[in-house]
Motif scaffolding. Structure first.
Motif, PDB file in Angstrom:
ATOM      1  N   GLU A 141      49.999  61.661 -76.714  1.00 23.82           N
ATOM      2  CA  GLU A 141      49.824  60.299 -76.243  1.00 23.82           C
ATOM      3  C   GLU A 141      50.365  59.314 -77.271  1.00 23.82           C
ATOM      4  OE1 GLU A 141      48.903  57.061 -74.025  1.00 23.82           O
ATOM      5  OE2 GLU A 141      48.680  59.136 -73.383  1.00 23.82           O
ATOM      6  N   GLY A 142      51.131  58.329 -76.808  1.00 29.59           N
ATOM      7  CA  GLY A 142      51.685  57.318 -77.692  1.00 29.59           C
ATOM      8  C   GLY A 142      53.044  57.674 -78.255  1.00 29.59           C
ATOM      9  N   GLN A 143      53.575  58.859 -77.921  1.00 33.31           N
ATOM     10  CA  GLN A 143      54.887  59.265 -78.405  1.00 33.31           C
ATOM     11  C   GLN A 143      55.757  59.673 -77.214  1.00 33.31           C
ATOM     12  OE1 GLN A 143      54.675  62.204 -81.527  1.00 33.31           O
ATOM     13  NE2 GLN A 143      53.064  61.109 -82.638  1.00 33.31           N
ATOM     14  N   GLN A 155      53.708  58.910 -68.252  1.00 31.24           N
ATOM     15  CA  GLN A 155      53.012  60.156 -67.953  1.00 31.24           C
ATOM     16  C   GLN A 155      53.869  61.359 -68.310  1.00 31.24           C
ATOM     17  OE1 GLN A 155      49.892  60.169 -66.942  1.00 31.24           O
ATOM     18  NE2 GLN A 155      49.697  62.398 -66.812  1.00 31.24           N
ATOM     19  N   ALA A 156      55.190  61.244 -68.111  1.00 29.17           N
ATOM     20  CA  ALA A 156      56.102  62.335 -68.441  1.00 29.17           C
ATOM     21  C   ALA A 156      56.494  62.342 -69.912  1.00 29.17           C
ATOM     22  CB  ALA A 156      57.365  62.242 -67.578  1.00 29.17           C
ATOM     23  N   ARG A 157      56.073  61.348 -70.666  1.00 26.63           N
ATOM     24  CA  ARG A 157      56.356  61.219 -72.110  1.00 26.63           C
ATOM     25  C   ARG A 157      57.865  61.142 -72.391  1.00 26.63           C
ATOM     26  NH1 ARG A 157      51.574  60.734 -71.498  1.00 26.63           N
ATOM     27  NH2 ARG A 157      49.916  61.771 -72.683  1.00 26.63           N
ATOM     28  N   ASP A 158      58.626  60.624 -71.426  1.00 18.62           N
ATOM     29  CA  ASP A 158      60.069  60.530 -71.625  1.00 18.62           C
ATOM     30  C   ASP A 158      60.544  59.104 -71.888  1.00 18.62           C
ATOM     31  OD1 ASP A 158      59.464  59.612 -69.130  1.00 18.62           O
ATOM     32  OD2 ASP A 158      61.082  60.658 -68.093  1.00 18.62           O
ATOM     33  N   ARG A 159      59.642  58.149 -71.891  1.00 18.45           N
ATOM     34  CA  ARG A 159      59.991  56.766 -72.177  1.00 18.45           C
ATOM     35  C   ARG A 159      58.735  55.982 -72.502  1.00 18.45           C
ATOM     36  NH1 ARG A 159      59.940  53.738 -66.897  1.00 18.45           N
ATOM     37  NH2 ARG A 159      59.051  55.191 -65.368  1.00 18.45           N
ATOM     38  N   CYS A 160      58.924  54.758 -72.958  1.00 16.19           N
ATOM     39  CA  CYS A 160      57.804  53.878 -73.281  1.00 16.19           C
ATOM     40  C   CYS A 160      57.753  52.743 -72.265  1.00 16.19           C
ATOM     41  CB  CYS A 160      57.945  53.314 -74.695  1.00 16.19           C
ATOM     42  SG  CYS A 160      57.735  54.541 -76.000  1.00 16.19           S
ATOM     43  N   ASP A 178      63.142  60.872 -75.270  1.00 16.11           N
ATOM     44  CA  ASP A 178      63.983  60.451 -74.156  1.00 16.11           C
ATOM     45  C   ASP A 178      65.262  61.271 -74.040  1.00 16.11           C
ATOM     46  OD1 ASP A 178      65.059  59.550 -76.484  1.00 16.11           O
ATOM     47  OD2 ASP A 178      65.492  57.517 -75.787  1.00 16.11           O
ATOM     48  N   GLN A 179      65.422  62.292 -74.866  1.00 21.55           N
ATOM     49  CA  GLN A 179      66.607  63.139 -74.805  1.00 21.55           C
ATOM     50  C   GLN A 179      66.183  64.606 -74.837  1.00 21.55           C
ATOM     51  OE1 GLN A 179      69.295  62.032 -77.930  1.00 21.55           O
ATOM     52  NE2 GLN A 179      69.407  59.884 -77.305  1.00 21.55           N
ATOM     53  N   ARG A 180      67.133  65.466 -74.489  1.00 22.76           N
ATOM     54  CA  ARG A 180      66.868  66.894 -74.539  1.00 22.76           C
ATOM     55  C   ARG A 180      66.941  67.392 -75.977  1.00 22.76           C
ATOM     56  NH1 ARG A 180      68.093  69.514 -69.458  1.00 22.76           N
ATOM     57  NH2 ARG A 180      68.636  71.391 -70.615  1.00 22.76           N
ATOM     58  N   ASP A 181      66.142  68.410 -76.273  1.00 17.14           N
ATOM     59  CA  ASP A 181      66.188  69.124 -77.551  1.00 17.14           C
ATOM     60  C   ASP A 181      65.981  68.202 -78.746  1.00 17.14           C
ATOM     61  OD1 ASP A 181      66.635  71.575 -76.328  1.00 17.14           O
ATOM     62  OD2 ASP A 181      68.805  71.298 -76.313  1.00 17.14           O
ATOM     63  N   MET A 182      65.028  67.297 -78.649  1.00 19.71           N
ATOM     64  CA  MET A 182      64.705  66.449 -79.792  1.00 19.71           C
ATOM     65  C   MET A 182      63.843  67.224 -80.779  1.00 19.71           C
ATOM     66  SD  MET A 182      64.137  62.637 -78.192  1.00 19.71           S
ATOM     67  CE  MET A 182      63.978  61.966 -79.844  1.00 19.71           C
ATOM     68  N   LYS A 183      64.140  67.050 -82.058  1.00 17.10           N
ATOM     69  CA  LYS A 183      63.406  67.769 -83.093  1.00 17.10           C
ATOM     70  C   LYS A 183      61.961  67.307 -83.195  1.00 17.10           C
ATOM     71  CE  LYS A 183      67.085  70.052 -84.259  1.00 17.10           C
ATOM     72  NZ  LYS A 183      67.210  71.484 -83.934  1.00 17.10           N
ATOM     73  N   SER A 184      61.703  66.052 -82.922  1.00 20.62           N
ATOM     74  CA  SER A 184      60.346  65.521 -82.979  1.00 20.62           C
ATOM     75  C   SER A 184      60.241  64.348 -82.017  1.00 20.62           C
ATOM     76  CB  SER A 184      59.984  65.075 -84.404  1.00 20.62           C
ATOM     77  OG  SER A 184      60.880  64.060 -84.850  1.00 20.62           O
ATOM     78  N   CYS A 185      59.033  64.082 -81.601  1.00 33.87           N
ATOM     79  CA  CYS A 185      58.798  62.954 -80.700  1.00 33.87           C
ATOM     80  C   CYS A 185      58.784  61.649 -81.497  1.00 33.87           C
ATOM     81  CB  CYS A 185      57.470  63.136 -79.965  1.00 33.87           C
ATOM     82  SG  CYS A 185      57.399  64.609 -78.913  1.00 33.87           S
ATOM     83  N   LEU A 186      59.177  60.599 -80.858  1.00 38.63           N
ATOM     84  CA  LEU A 186      59.206  59.277 -81.471  1.00 38.63           C
ATOM     85  C   LEU A 186      57.968  58.494 -81.036  1.00 38.63           C
ATOM     86  CD1 LEU A 186      62.967  58.365 -80.873  1.00 38.63           C
ATOM     87  CD2 LEU A 186      61.941  59.470 -82.862  1.00 38.63           C
ATOM     88  N   ARG A 187      57.475  57.661 -81.941  1.00 40.71           N
ATOM     89  CA  ARG A 187      56.286  56.866 -81.636  1.00 40.71           C
ATOM     90  C   ARG A 187      56.695  55.584 -80.920  1.00 40.71           C
ATOM     91  NH1 ARG A 187      51.229  57.296 -83.127  1.00 40.71           N
ATOM     92  NH2 ARG A 187      51.798  58.932 -84.627  1.00 40.71           N
ATOM     93  N   CYS A 188      55.953  55.267 -79.864  1.00 40.83           N
ATOM     94  CA  CYS A 188      56.221  54.032 -79.132  1.00 40.83           C
ATOM     95  C   CYS A 188      55.835  52.824 -79.979  1.00 40.83           C
ATOM     96  CB  CYS A 188      55.429  54.022 -77.821  1.00 40.83           C
ATOM     97  SG  CYS A 188      55.995  55.206 -76.577  1.00 40.83           S
ATOM     98  N   PRO A 189      56.520  51.700 -79.794  1.00 35.97           N
ATOM     99  CA  PRO A 189      56.084  50.464 -80.468  1.00 35.97           C
ATOM    100  C   PRO A 189      54.657  50.114 -80.077  1.00 35.97           C
ATOM    101  CG  PRO A 189      58.280  50.208 -79.528  1.00 35.97           C
ATOM    102  CD  PRO A 189      57.744  51.511 -79.024  1.00 35.97           C
ATOM    103  N   GLU A 190      54.039  49.265 -80.876  1.00 37.95           N
ATOM    104  CA  GLU A 190      52.633  48.938 -80.655  1.00 37.95           C
ATOM    105  C   GLU A 190      52.412  48.281 -79.302  1.00 37.95           C
ATOM    106  OE1 GLU A 190      49.021  46.408 -82.815  1.00 37.95           O
ATOM    107  OE2 GLU A 190      51.043  46.406 -83.640  1.00 37.95           O
ATOM    108  N   GLU A 191      53.388  47.497 -78.828  1.00 38.43           N
ATOM    109  CA  GLU A 191      53.231  46.801 -77.558  1.00 38.43           C
ATOM    110  C   GLU A 191      53.574  47.677 -76.366  1.00 38.43           C
ATOM    111  OE1 GLU A 191      54.959  45.725 -80.092  1.00 38.43           O
ATOM    112  OE2 GLU A 191      53.674  44.130 -80.880  1.00 38.43           O
TER     113      GLU A 191
END
Length: 730
Positions: free
Chosen positions: A422-424, A445-450, A427-440
């Motif tokens: 949750e919160g990460q 639900q699919a964790r593919d965008r913010c 948006d691309q295939r085969d990413m080494k790590s998830c990115l954290r969404c900005p505070e706003e």
């Protein structure tokens, strides 16, 4: 070496550094076809800066201009071909491949370069096998077994033609299926086509063919040849006899019946040539063409006036620089130029094995590989849109919304996919790590965008905020109504008992307590954040200190045993006022220090409610806030203890039982408030505090003043001094 020296000197018995040659000067040498001979020739020719252009030698060391300063070639070197193979693998997005290399200088250099280039591109090597140059059945069987156990589908091949065919036949024999080979050798393609069962092994295999030029007009020239036109050309007669399987009649020779005579009516149009050397004309054509262009550039160059005027004295070293700088297109559109090492800037055609029918396949042209004109170190690869590219990976790609988790003890290409928390997002295939969404923002639900968060707070308009507002206003109105009753009946015994002024102050403070929750509702601002906690703390301190003063008044009243006792001083109105003022002043000082050091401020909370941005007030200094609440709690507990100890005093004019009950409700509410407040998040935290304020205000108002209002309004006959002394009401 001897023949090369004879070529340089023009003598059958050459003498070094002595030239005996008449006629047209020799400008350059085309050859040799074998790298070993080209090396020896290039060492000697380089001493005299005599240009040498080879169309078949691929040895990488020939690119060293320190050792071979006058050597150039119109064929890509082995390392250039290897680099092209690795770039094709990177373009296909393979991440898990094997390398099959010849156990010689070429195989070792090619394998090392491929490993280095693929490693920099993030490709993992499943196996790197060296095939011996000599035929070793045991070694070949061992290699084939390892390839059969491999999980990599893509295999890079750097083998001789003999070993290529040998390993391919062994793989067909044990039915190793589904591997995709990538090779630069054109003969590898031919071998694959003629090997039975190869289609089962090489499904979708790729091949690179260097893009070469074709001799313009060569076909027409051959078709126009006829011995009658050039009777002095002895070779043409032999060529004619070999091509058509006949013999020219000779008057001195006896012709047997089974010998076919050449009639001269034969036609070369559309006929295949029996001599293998004829097929090399196209390969040698670019080499001759580059020399011709260099001579033309030399002759037409403005600063070579002497050379232009006297070609009979042309020195070969004069041709070397124009030869290195040639840049032109042949009549069929092939671009020819050399790089700084004298190697051809090569372009490749990409071929792929495609099945025609069961067990048969052919190689078709599916794309091109051209050097990038803006950068000499990169290539541009273009594949047709309908090309089916096989996959060669260790692990299936992670879809957007998940990241790669490396497997313990495995290469980085072997991984597992884990959904982003949750919160990460990913948006691309085969990413080494998830990115954290900005505070706003918050993750979908699919964790593919913010997605943007919705700002929320306990507003007046929402049902909960409206309900709390109505309760607060109703409670404040009730307190004002009680105050009006007390002012209307201020001369009655019930109102005059136990310090009438304290009752007025207590009712006013309870009214403010009932209205203080309104500061907690609505959009938080700097002003509301500064006032909400401090106002709540001060007005409740005034209310509790009034209850304490009323309780102390009752206790002291029953301790007086004789007139003039010192306790009588504590019964004076000024003494009760002093208790309220001192107790409230301490709370005011604490709140002032809090606001001066680390005051509350508006804050956006993104962690409390998923998908929402809670606007709330951050209390600033947690220590100061704890001190304010702690002081109010100690004051409340002290008041409850005093009231509890005085509950057994005579009933006449004694309201300590009601004070005890009201303080019990007050302490119970705020005792339950603490754990709920610290466990709540977002709007729930504000709701808990507002409810606690309203509940404790209701307890004080109802426990202390409702019994008195009952007597004043509903039982006026008991609101007399005689009834109070004899009845249970106080």
């Amino acid at each position: 070496m001897y023949e090369t020296m004879a070529f340089l000197t023009g003598q059958e018995d050459p003498v070094p550094n002595y030239v005996c040659h008449f006629g047209v000067p020799r400008a350059a040498l085309v050859g040799d076809t074998r790298s070993a001979l080209s090396v020896a020739m290039a060492r000697l020719l380089g001493l005299y800066k005599f240009p040498q252009v080879s169309y078949a030698s691929t040895l990488p060391s020939l690119s060293d201009k320190t050792q071979f300063p006058s050597f150039l070639r119109t064929r890509a070197s082995d390392l250039t071909s290897t680099y092209a193979v690795t770039q094709l693998v990177l373009h296909l997005r393979w991440s898990w491949v094997g390398i099959l290399a010849q156990d010689d200088d070429f195989g070792q250099q090619a394998g090392t370069l491929a490993t280095q280039e693929l490693g920099q591109g993030g490709v993992c090597i499943n196996f790197h096998l060296h095939v011996p140059s000599w035929q070793s059945p045991e070694k070949i069987d061992d290699i084939v077994q390892k390839m059969g156990k491999s999980t990599a589908k893509g295999v890079l091949v750097f083998l001789s033609n003999t070993n290529f065919e040998l390993i391919l036949r062994r793989l067909v024999g044990i039915r190793v299926l589904g591997q995709v080979w990538v090779s630069e050798g054109l003969l590898h393609t031919v071998i694959a086509l003629v090997t039975p069962g190869a289609s089962w092994v090489l499904q979708g295999a790729f091949g690179l063919k260097i893009r070469s030029s074709h001799a313009h007009g060569l076909q027409e020239f051959f078709e126009s040849l006829h011995p009658s036109r050039t009777p002095e050309d002895i070779f043409l007669e032999r060529f004619w006899e070999a091509t058509f399987g006949c013999m020219w009649p000779n008057g001195s020779d006896t012709v047997t019946r089974d010998v076919k005579l050449c009639s001269g009516t034969e036609n070369l149009r559309g006929h295949e040539y029996p001599f293998q050397d004829v097929s090399r004309v196209d390969a040698a054509y670019p080499a001759v063409y580059t020399i011709a262009h260099a001579l033309q550039d030399l002759v037409t160059c403005e600063h070579e006036v002497k050379a232009r005027g006297d070609l009979g004295h042309l020195q070969p070293w004069q041709l070397l620089h124009p030869l290195r700088e040639v840049n032109f297109r042949t009549p069929d559109g092939t671009h020819l130029m050399f790089d700084v090492n004298g190697d051809l800037v090569a372009a490749f055609d990409i071929l792929q094995a495609q099945q025609i029918r069961e067990g048969q396949f052919h190689f078709v042209h599916i794309g091109t590989m051209d050097p990038d004109p803006t950068s000499g170190d990169t290539v541009m690869i273009q594949l047709k849109d309908d090309v089916q590219v096989p996959s060669s990976v260790c692990s299936t790609s992670c879809e957007p919304g998940s990241s790669q988790i490396p497997q313990l003890g495995a290469p980085h290409c072997c991984f597992e996919c884990r959904p982003c928390p949750e919160g990460q997002f990913a948006d691309q295939r085969d990413m080494k790590s998830c990115l954290r969404c900005p505070e706003e923002q918050y993750s979908s639900q699919a964790r593919d965008r913010c997605l943007p968060r919705t700002e929320t707070f306990l507003a007046f308009e929402e049902p909960l905020g409206l309900a709390l507002t109505l309760v607060a206003l109703a409670l404040a109105g009730l307190a004002c109504l009680v105050l009006g009753v007390f002012l209307r009946f201020r001369h009655t015994p019930v109102v005059r008992a136990n310090n009438r002024a304290l009752s007025y102050v207590l009712l006013v403070s309870l009214t403010l307590c009932a209205l203080s929750p309104l500061l907690f509702l609505g959009r938080p601002s700097h002003v509301s954040c500064l006032l909400r906690q401090t106002t709540f703390a001060v007005v409740f301190t005034v209310a509790v200190s009034c209850v304490l003063a009323k309780t102390l008044t009752v206790v002291m009243a029953f301790r007086v045993t004789r007139p003039g006792h010192r306790v009588c001083l504590c019964l004076a109105p000024s003494a009760s006022s002093s208790v309220v003022l001192v107790s409230s002043l301490v709370q005011v000082i604490l709140c002032g220090v809090w606001l001066a050091t680390s005051p509350p401020f508006p804050q956006k909370d993104a962690a409390s409610e998923p998908g929402r941005l809670v606007l709330q007030c951050q209390e600033g200094s947690g220590v100061a806030f704890s001190c304010v609440l702690g002081y109010l709690g100690l004051l409340a507990i002290g008041t409850f203890c005093v009231a509890f100890l005085a509950r057994g005093l005579p009933d006449a004019f004694n309201e300590t039982k009601f004070l005890t009950f009201s303080m019990l409700l007050f302490c119970s509410v705020w005792t339950a408030f603490l754990p709920l407040y610290h466990s709540a998040r977002g709007k729930a935290m504000v709701t808990v505090e507002v409810f606690s304020i309203l509940a404790s205000t209701t307890g004080l108002l109802g426990g202390i003043f409702l019994p008195k209002c009952y007597l004043i309004l509903l039982k006026p006959e008991r609101n007399t001094a005689r009834s109070l002394r004899s009845g249970p009401w106080a």
